[in-house]
Design a protein around this motif. Structure first.
Motif, PDB file in Angstrom:
ATOM      1  N   PRO A  85       0.833  -1.214   0.000  1.00  0.00           N
ATOM      2  CA  PRO A  85       0.000   0.000   0.000  1.00  0.00           C
ATOM      3  C   PRO A  85       0.862   1.256   0.000  1.00  0.00           C
ATOM      4  CG  PRO A  85      -0.778  -1.578   1.635  1.00  0.00           C
ATOM      5  CD  PRO A  85       0.558  -2.073   1.170  1.00  0.00           C
ATOM      6  N   THR A  86       0.456   2.253  -0.780  1.00  0.00           N
ATOM      7  CA  THR A  86       1.175   3.523  -0.822  1.00  0.00           C
ATOM      8  C   THR A  86       0.686   4.494   0.249  1.00  0.00           C
ATOM      9  OG1 THR A  86      -0.380   4.552  -2.374  1.00  0.00           O
ATOM     10  CG2 THR A  86       1.417   3.238  -3.323  1.00  0.00           C
ATOM     11  N   ARG A  87      -0.413   4.163   0.908  1.00  0.00           N
ATOM     12  CA  ARG A  87      -1.100   5.026   1.875  1.00  0.00           C
ATOM     13  C   ARG A  87      -1.712   6.261   1.203  1.00  0.00           C
ATOM     14  NH1 ARG A  87       0.249   3.807   7.332  1.00  0.00           N
ATOM     15  NH2 ARG A  87       0.901   1.613   7.355  1.00  0.00           N
ATOM     16  N   LEU A  88      -1.798   6.238  -0.142  1.00  0.00           N
ATOM     17  CA  LEU A  88      -2.532   7.245  -0.891  1.00  0.00           C
ATOM     18  C   LEU A  88      -3.848   6.589  -1.297  1.00  0.00           C
ATOM     19  CD1 LEU A  88       0.425   8.498  -3.133  1.00  0.00           C
ATOM     20  CD2 LEU A  88      -0.383   9.492  -0.968  1.00  0.00           C
ATOM     21  N   LYS A  89      -4.905   6.913  -0.585  1.00  0.00           N
ATOM     22  CA  LYS A  89      -6.135   6.131  -0.653  1.00  0.00           C
ATOM     23  C   LYS A  89      -6.670   5.956  -2.072  1.00  0.00           C
ATOM     24  CE  LYS A  89     -10.879   5.944   1.110  1.00  0.00           C
ATOM     25  NZ  LYS A  89     -11.914   6.639   1.918  1.00  0.00           N
ATOM     26  N   GLY A  90      -6.794   7.060  -2.804  1.00  0.00           N
ATOM     27  CA  GLY A  90      -7.336   6.973  -4.153  1.00  0.00           C
ATOM     28  C   GLY A  90      -6.479   6.115  -5.067  1.00  0.00           C
ATOM     29  N   ASP A  92      -4.330   3.697  -4.136  1.00  0.00           N
ATOM     30  CA  ASP A  92      -4.399   2.297  -3.694  1.00  0.00           C
ATOM     31  C   ASP A  92      -5.690   1.626  -4.158  1.00  0.00           C
ATOM     32  OD1 ASP A  92      -1.932   2.301  -2.517  1.00  0.00           O
ATOM     33  OD2 ASP A  92      -2.671   2.725  -0.503  1.00  0.00           O
ATOM     34  N   GLU A  93      -6.792   2.359  -4.087  1.00  0.00           N
ATOM     35  CA  GLU A  93      -8.064   1.787  -4.549  1.00  0.00           C
ATOM     36  C   GLU A  93      -8.029   1.536  -6.050  1.00  0.00           C
ATOM     37  OE1 GLU A  93     -11.037   4.516  -3.286  1.00  0.00           O
ATOM     38  OE2 GLU A  93     -11.052   3.806  -1.199  1.00  0.00           O
ATOM     39  N   GLY A 116      -2.433  -1.277  -4.041  1.00  0.00           N
ATOM     40  CA  GLY A 116      -1.138  -0.616  -4.003  1.00  0.00           C
ATOM     41  C   GLY A 116      -0.208  -1.124  -5.082  1.00  0.00           C
ATOM     42  N   ASP A 140      -9.129  12.008  -3.417  1.00  0.00           N
ATOM     43  CA  ASP A 140      -9.084  10.565  -3.659  1.00  0.00           C
ATOM     44  C   ASP A 140      -9.932  10.156  -4.852  1.00  0.00           C
ATOM     45  OD1 ASP A 140      -7.372   9.907  -1.515  1.00  0.00           O
ATOM     46  OD2 ASP A 140      -9.043  10.067  -0.102  1.00  0.00           O
ATOM     47  N   ASP A 141     -10.599  11.127  -5.458  1.00  0.00           N
ATOM     48  CA  ASP A 141     -11.404  10.852  -6.649  1.00  0.00           C
ATOM     49  C   ASP A 141     -10.573  11.151  -7.883  1.00  0.00           C
ATOM     50  OD1 ASP A 141     -13.668  10.201  -5.120  1.00  0.00           O
ATOM     51  OD2 ASP A 141     -14.183  12.328  -4.917  1.00  0.00           O
TER      52      ASP A 141
END
Length: 371
Positions: free
Chosen positions: A85-90, A92-93, A98, A341-342
């Motif tokens: 995971p990069t911990r960048l939510k958008g 990673d999704e 990730g 995150d969009d």
């Protein structure tokens, strides 16, 4: 399965013996022949040949799999097909978790856009204890351009994970898990690759970073076909490292200029090219990833960092599991931070064109553009 022996396929013994007597031993020997050729060769009737061919085909051909069965297999083998995971939510999704294990992920963009910042943060995440969401392993960081900063690494760690880095001795322990190599040339890097392969197993390495591959290639005096041949060997070896070790491999790449004439290579681009030519202010500059087509095909994920209209973006330009999307970001004391995150969906030339506000249209690395 094509080499499977016919006498092991459960055919009636009488017909299996006829195949063997005519030197037709495997599915590969039998299936290329037509039914009439087999009738003549085996001296048997059409019904016997049709039945035998159907049976051989069923045994030799691999069984089909449904999407549901493939999904179930992936869940069962998640330890082999995981993600960092990069911990960048958008982001990673979009990438379904990730940075994927076992493949090459490329990070491309102009100088100063944030590629090394991204690599430093990923290095920390791979070395974090599993209880904090990390991979609890070591990192090999190949720092070709001497841009690795231990001070910046600790700063990102302190601001991103204060509960960890304020513990006594933890900053030193985390920093001690990241091993930095600085090859002076492509030949020196080549010599170290075999040692890296051994280290991946012996030292519980969970991430390999090469920053940057383009700098290694431009540092050599080879040109044209010779350079591409050398790069081809490294591409194959690094891909084999990813598949062998089942860890994420992150490689940064530079950019090069591309003339507008070269940008229009396919018939379906002609219309958009004519429109773009009339409005030359549409793009700040026209840049593409360096290292050429061979390299582009080798990477599974391509993440592009760019600057457009005063705003930085990270975009997913190539991925087998997601559409092209762009996310605005800033660089903060804790590393890269997404502003939303969009993701913004991309189409047409925007997917592969790299914007870099303030750069000239002609950018030359090492006195020569990479082809």
């Amino acid at each position: 399965m094509a080499n499977k022996q016919i006498n092991q396929m459960g055919l009636p013994k009488s017909i299996a013996n006829v195949f063997a007597a005519r030197n037709v031993f495997t599915a590969k020997d039998a299936l290329p022949l037509t039914e009439f050729e087999l009738m003549e060769l085996l001296d048997v009737g059409l019904a016997e040949v049709t039945s035998a061919v159907a049976h051989i085909s069923q045994i030799a051909c691999p069984p089909y799999q449904t999407v549901l069965s493939l999904m179930e297999q992936r869940v069962q083998n998640e330890h082999l097909a995981g993600h960092l995971p990069t911990r960048l939510k958008g982001l990673d999704e979009t990438l379904c978790g990730g940075i994927p294990f076992g493949v090459l992920t490329e990070l491309v963009g102009p100088a100063g856009i944030g590629k090394t910042q991204f690599c430093l943060k990923l290095s920390l995440l791979a070395s974090l204890p599993a209880s904090y969401g990390g991979l609890d392993g070591r990192v090999i960081y190949i720092d070709v351009e001497s841009k690795f900063s231990s001070r910046r690494l600790i700063e990102i760690g302190v601001n991103s994970f204060p509960e960890i880095f304020h513990m006594k001795g933890m900053a030193q322990e985390m920093a001690g898990r990241i091993h930095v190599l600085r090859p002076a040339s492509l030949s020196e890097f080549t010599e170290s690759l075999q040692q890296i392969k051994v280290s991946l197993l012996q030292h519980e390495v969970k991430l390999l970073v090469i920053d940057s591959m383009a700098a290694l290639v431009t540092g050599e005096n080879e040109h044209g076909a010779s350079r591409q041949h050398t790069l081809g060997w490294h591409v194959s070896f690094i891909k084999s490292l990813a598949e062998f070790s089942r860890i994420p491999i992150l490689v940064t790449n530079q950019v090069r200029s591309q003339s507008r004439d070269k940008a229009c290579q396919y018939y379906f681009q002609v219309q958009s090219w004519n429109e773009t030519r009339e409005d030359h202010t549409r793009y700040d500059s026209h840049l593409v990833a360096a290292l050429g087509i061979q390299w582009a095909h080798a990477v599974t994920i391509r993440l592009v960092l760019e600057s457009k209209s005063g705003q930085r973006f990270i975009k997913v330009a190539k991925s087998p599991i997601s559409p092209p999307l762009a996310f605005p970001f800033n660089i903060t004391s804790s590393g890269i931070l997404l502003l939303s995150d969009d993701g913004i969906e991309l189409t047409g030339p925007d997917i592969h064109t790299i914007h870099c506000q303030g750069h000239n249209d002609i950018i030359n690395f090492g006195g020569e553009s990479l082809q």
